[in-house]
Design a protein around this motif. Sequence first.
Motif, PDB file in Angstrom:
ATOM      1  N   ARG A  88       0.845  -1.195   0.000  1.00 14.71           N
ATOM      2  CA  ARG A  88       0.000   0.000   0.000  1.00 14.71           C
ATOM      3  C   ARG A  88       0.879   1.242   0.000  1.00 14.71           C
ATOM      4  NH1 ARG A  88      -5.049  -0.398   3.955  1.00 14.71           N
ATOM      5  NH2 ARG A  88      -5.535   1.469   2.775  1.00 14.71           N
ATOM      6  N   VAL A  89       0.447   2.243  -0.733  1.00 18.14           N
ATOM      7  CA  VAL A  89       1.206   3.491  -0.858  1.00 18.14           C
ATOM      8  C   VAL A  89       0.692   4.490   0.172  1.00 18.14           C
ATOM      9  CG1 VAL A  89       1.781   5.412  -2.390  1.00 18.14           C
ATOM     10  CG2 VAL A  89       1.596   3.087  -3.317  1.00 18.14           C
ATOM     11  N   TYR A  90       1.648   5.119   0.863  1.00 18.98           N
ATOM     12  CA  TYR A  90       1.318   6.108   1.882  1.00 18.98           C
ATOM     13  C   TYR A  90       2.010   7.430   1.549  1.00 18.98           C
ATOM     14  CZ  TYR A  90      -0.318   2.091   4.485  1.00 18.98           C
ATOM     15  OH  TYR A  90      -0.992   0.960   4.864  1.00 18.98           O
ATOM     16  N   PRO A  91       1.240   8.488   1.345  1.00 19.16           N
ATOM     17  CA  PRO A  91       1.844   9.808   1.126  1.00 19.16           C
ATOM     18  C   PRO A  91       2.261  10.399   2.475  1.00 19.16           C
ATOM     19  CG  PRO A  91      -0.545   9.967   0.951  1.00 19.16           C
ATOM     20  CD  PRO A  91      -0.220   8.519   1.199  1.00 19.16           C
ATOM     21  N   LEU A  92       3.440  10.970   2.507  1.00 15.92           N
ATOM     22  CA  LEU A  92       3.981  11.553   3.737  1.00 15.92           C
ATOM     23  C   LEU A  92       4.592  12.914   3.457  1.00 15.92           C
ATOM     24  CD1 LEU A  92       5.952   8.445   5.040  1.00 15.92           C
ATOM     25  CD2 LEU A  92       3.738   9.232   5.882  1.00 15.92           C
ATOM     26  N   ARG A  93       4.718  13.690   4.503  1.00 17.87           N
ATOM     27  CA  ARG A  93       5.477  14.938   4.433  1.00 17.87           C
ATOM     28  C   ARG A  93       6.671  14.799   5.367  1.00 17.87           C
ATOM     29  NH1 ARG A  93       2.801  19.580   2.358  1.00 17.87           N
ATOM     30  NH2 ARG A  93       0.627  19.119   1.855  1.00 17.87           N
ATOM     31  N   GLU A 145      15.361  13.101   6.777  1.00 19.53           N
ATOM     32  CA  GLU A 145      14.131  12.473   7.252  1.00 19.53           C
ATOM     33  C   GLU A 145      13.539  11.579   6.153  1.00 19.53           C
ATOM     34  OE1 GLU A 145       9.937  13.539   9.490  1.00 19.53           O
ATOM     35  OE2 GLU A 145      11.299  15.174   8.992  1.00 19.53           O
ATOM     36  N   GLU A 146      13.640  12.032   4.918  1.00 20.00           N
ATOM     37  CA  GLU A 146      13.166  11.204   3.796  1.00 20.00           C
ATOM     38  C   GLU A 146      13.937   9.891   3.744  1.00 20.00           C
ATOM     39  OE1 GLU A 146      12.745  11.176  -1.080  1.00 20.00           O
ATOM     40  OE2 GLU A 146      13.693  12.893  -0.110  1.00 20.00           O
ATOM     41  N   GLU A 147      15.251   9.977   3.854  1.00 14.70           N
ATOM     42  CA  GLU A 147      16.082   8.773   3.825  1.00 14.70           C
ATOM     43  C   GLU A 147      15.697   7.835   4.969  1.00 14.70           C
ATOM     44  OE1 GLU A 147      20.785   7.408   4.013  1.00 14.70           O
ATOM     45  OE2 GLU A 147      20.282   9.532   4.195  1.00 14.70           O
ATOM     46  N   GLY A 148      15.478   8.393   6.147  1.00 18.91           N
ATOM     47  CA  GLY A 148      15.081   7.583   7.288  1.00 18.91           C
ATOM     48  C   GLY A 148      13.747   6.894   7.063  1.00 18.91           C
ATOM     49  N   MET A 149      12.790   7.614   6.510  1.00 15.03           N
ATOM     50  CA  MET A 149      11.475   7.031   6.233  1.00 15.03           C
ATOM     51  C   MET A 149      11.576   5.911   5.199  1.00 15.03           C
ATOM     52  SD  MET A 149       8.959   8.346   7.919  1.00 15.03           S
ATOM     53  CE  MET A 149       8.506   9.796   8.838  1.00 15.03           C
ATOM     54  N   ARG A 150      12.358   6.138   4.173  1.00 17.42           N
ATOM     55  CA  ARG A 150      12.494   5.119   3.123  1.00 17.42           C
ATOM     56  C   ARG A 150      13.208   3.871   3.658  1.00 17.42           C
ATOM     57  NH1 ARG A 150      10.298   6.994  -1.325  1.00 17.42           N
ATOM     58  NH2 ARG A 150      10.379   9.212  -1.810  1.00 17.42           N
ATOM     59  N   LYS A 151      14.237   4.074   4.465  1.00 15.83           N
ATOM     60  CA  LYS A 151      14.927   2.927   5.054  1.00 15.83           C
ATOM     61  C   LYS A 151      13.997   2.155   5.987  1.00 15.83           C
ATOM     62  CE  LYS A 151      19.741   4.390   4.810  1.00 15.83           C
ATOM     63  NZ  LYS A 151      20.967   4.684   5.565  1.00 15.83           N
ATOM     64  N   ALA A 152      13.220   2.875   6.779  1.00 17.40           N
ATOM     65  CA  ALA A 152      12.271   2.220   7.687  1.00 17.40           C
ATOM     66  C   ALA A 152      11.240   1.422   6.896  1.00 17.40           C
ATOM     67  CB  ALA A 152      11.593   3.263   8.571  1.00 17.40           C
ATOM     68  N   ALA A 153      10.718   2.011   5.824  1.00 17.10           N
ATOM     69  CA  ALA A 153       9.739   1.309   4.983  1.00 17.10           C
ATOM     70  C   ALA A 153      10.357   0.053   4.381  1.00 17.10           C
ATOM     71  CB  ALA A 153       9.212   2.236   3.887  1.00 17.10           C
ATOM     72  N   ASN A 154      11.604   0.140   3.938  1.00 14.54           N
ATOM     73  CA  ASN A 154      12.280  -1.036   3.384  1.00 14.54           C
ATOM     74  C   ASN A 154      12.448  -2.131   4.431  1.00 14.54           C
ATOM     75  OD1 ASN A 154      12.522  -0.056   0.770  1.00 14.54           O
ATOM     76  ND2 ASN A 154      14.513   0.879   1.156  1.00 14.54           N
ATOM     77  N   LYS A 155      12.817  -1.749   5.654  1.00  9.01           N
ATOM     78  CA  LYS A 155      12.962  -2.738   6.725  1.00  9.01           C
ATOM     79  C   LYS A 155      11.625  -3.402   7.044  1.00  9.01           C
ATOM     80  CE  LYS A 155      17.053  -0.930   9.007  1.00  9.01           C
ATOM     81  NZ  LYS A 155      17.648  -0.454  10.263  1.00  9.01           N
ATOM     82  N   ILE A 156      10.567  -2.614   7.074  1.00  5.95           N
ATOM     83  CA  ILE A 156       9.233  -3.172   7.318  1.00  5.95           C
ATOM     84  C   ILE A 156       8.868  -4.146   6.209  1.00  5.95           C
ATOM     85  CG2 ILE A 156       6.770  -2.644   7.442  1.00  5.95           C
ATOM     86  CD1 ILE A 156       7.615   0.055   8.786  1.00  5.95           C
ATOM     87  N   ASN A 157       9.085  -3.749   4.963  1.00  8.57           N
ATOM     88  CA  ASN A 157       8.753  -4.620   3.830  1.00  8.57           C
ATOM     89  C   ASN A 157       9.562  -5.910   3.853  1.00  8.57           C
ATOM     90  OD1 ASN A 157       6.691  -3.074   2.642  1.00  8.57           O
ATOM     91  ND2 ASN A 157       8.208  -1.731   1.702  1.00  8.57           N
ATOM     92  N   ASP A 158      10.833  -5.821   4.231  1.00 15.80           N
ATOM     93  CA  ASP A 158      11.662  -7.026   4.343  1.00 15.80           C
ATOM     94  C   ASP A 158      11.108  -7.957   5.421  1.00 15.80           C
ATOM     95  OD1 ASP A 158      13.330  -6.029   2.366  1.00 15.80           O
ATOM     96  OD2 ASP A 158      14.896  -5.383   3.763  1.00 15.80           O
ATOM     97  N   LEU A 159      10.708  -7.380   6.545  1.00 12.04           N
ATOM     98  CA  LEU A 159      10.167  -8.182   7.632  1.00 12.04           C
ATOM     99  C   LEU A 159       8.808  -8.780   7.272  1.00 12.04           C
ATOM    100  CD1 LEU A 159      11.134  -9.045  10.395  1.00 12.04           C
ATOM    101  CD2 LEU A 159      10.043  -7.031  11.363  1.00 12.04           C
TER     102      LEU A 159
END
Length: 97
Positions: free
Chosen positions: A14-19, A25-39
């Motif tokens: 699912r796609v989530y729009p964020l500010r 902060e963008e890099e942190g959000m993208r890394k967190a999303a990748n870790k969640i997706n991997d898990l």
Amino acid sequence: MAENLKIKVTIAGRVYPLRVRDEKEEEGMRKAANKINDLVTKFEKNYAVGDKQDVLAMCALQFASLIEITTINKDEDIIEATKKLNKLNELINEHLK
């Protein structure tokens, strides 16, 4: 002040729009999303989970428990360091007498 950046991250399909405030902060959000997706992928492969909500709950528990364990370990480290500093202080005071 710079305007917030608009980004989109995908979590569990699912796609989530964020500010975000800035590129860090963008890099942190993208890394967190990748870790969640991997898990999510790992849990879906290793467990018979039919509902994405269950998988996401398992991910949330995994990440929250890591934070709590880290906090407990830091607290224990601080207590141990304080004991060692107090002992060192006692030794210095004895030597100075």
